[in-house]
Design an enzyme around this catalytic site. Sequence first.
Site, PDB file in Angstrom:
ATOM      1  CG  ASP A  70     -43.408  41.398 -47.509  1.00  0.00           C
ATOM      2  OD1 ASP A  70     -42.742  43.122 -47.050  1.00  0.00           O
ATOM      3  OD2 ASP A  70     -42.487  41.385 -48.345  1.00  0.00           O
ATOM      4  CD  GLU A 303     -42.764  47.684 -52.830  1.00  0.00           C
ATOM      5  OE1 GLU A 303     -42.697  46.849 -53.982  1.00  0.00           O
ATOM      6  OE2 GLU A 303     -42.229  47.486 -51.995  1.00  0.00           O
TER       7      GLU A 303
END
Length: 536
Positions: A70, A303
């Site tokens: 991420d 997401e």
Amino acid sequence: MKLKYLLILSVSIIAVSLAGCTKDEIAPTGIKTKEPGTTTDYTAPTYADDYSAIASWSDRSQWNLANVHDPSVVFDGTYYYMYSTDASYGNAHVGHGHFLARRSRDLVHWDFIGMAMSTEPAWVKDTLNNMRARVGLSPIDSPRYGFWAPVIRKVGNNYRMYYSVVVDNYIKTGKVNTADNFDGSWTEKAFIGMMETSDLSSNQWVDHGMVVCSVSDRGTDWSRSSLNDWSAYFKYNAIDPSMIVTPEGENWLIYGSWHSGIVAIQLNPDTGLPLHKFDINDESTWGTRIYTRSDGSRWQASEGPEIMYNAETGYYYLFLAYDELSVAYNTRVCRARSIRGPYYSYDGSTASGSDCFPIITHPYKFNNHSGWVGFSHCCVFKDETNNQWYYCSQARLPANTNGNAYSNAIMMGHVRKIEWTEDGWPVVLPERYAAVPQDAIAESDLTGSWEVITLNYQYKKQQTSSAMTLSLDHKATGAVTGTWSYNSTTGILTVGSLKLNVVRELDWEASPRVPTIVFTGLNGSGRSVWGKKSQS
């Protein structure tokens, strides 16, 4: 319930005992190479894709892009700085702070510079327990935290990092989230905080506390019937922040994961906090939902939103990570003229409420390599000196790579160039960025054998390559058929009805790694088509 936490934790803990496994057997020799038809010497990166042999904290100076999950990237004028989730093979990072940090001058060679946060901010526990007290719940003395998905942006003269902190304890009893401790309630809320610095090289940050937190429209009914109940107590899940400054100077935070979708909330440019007071009891202050994969579900599998604006096309682009993160992760894009939407899919339909396209990353495999899975949750950034856009995310090795049953916990950072289609959609190159010299490509350079992959959506299944040949008489046979032509001015290869952007990049699957020619584009249904010229 934080599905992402369970997946990251399970694959990293189980890998502890194998942190000294064999290196990737296809690691390059590091010798200088010269692609046929070019005049430029070039040295390919030498780090191995299977980094398990150097995964320990004591070897962190050798990590380069190992243990990236991420990521978010910003340029300070000298270095690119990257910050990422607390995740590493064998949990090597545990006990050393939060949010892994590294920097690079060239986007290829990265130096690990430590952790951006030394310890958890005191405001998280205080705020959590104050909120619990207001609804008659006992305090949680030692919350179990997860530190995820920071985003870094320059605003004025400062750099602001928005970060996620999840609390992995049950609401009712405050016990740690395990199957044995299940108490018939959901797990606690997550928080997004913000800290800033004027000097990234100092790694000294001032924390400004909570920006938003997870919110529910169900009052004190946090009951959960079983661990297989996915009806989600919280309407919006306060993790995975992205942030943008619009051309008009407005600041917006985009966030959300699973639950009811992705939210946009306007920020005060001076403080970096919500422009209007955020109130967990007032739904009008929570922001505007700009995307959900399924209108009727509070457990929709999207997401990791990333938002960017391209002044050349006049669109905002919302990048999304679909499905579970260990294998199935794939990246979708939709676009809008306004930050709050509506966002549209590749075919012109409204994106929210359904699967959107294009697909720009997906589990895949070229020949002579295990390939990559879990390939999403990206950041997108631009080199302002040449207007080149880049995509960056983790990708994981499949399980049992090199005989390692836990190799899926190996998460490598992938930086890739973004190209743009003629109708203004971003597409990602099929190979990682390696600063390959961009000598001119002639039509004669394209004839010969290619590997081609179409990124069709198949849950947890790698898309594999098929052979294609471009012949001297401008016929394409194999994976893609038809007549082909090449415009050397625009760099567009046309094969049948496909229009493909052609550039030079590194063949990471070759041994040794050498430069080659690649292409990327979209087919009529918004699936990326990737190609790599085979080594002769």
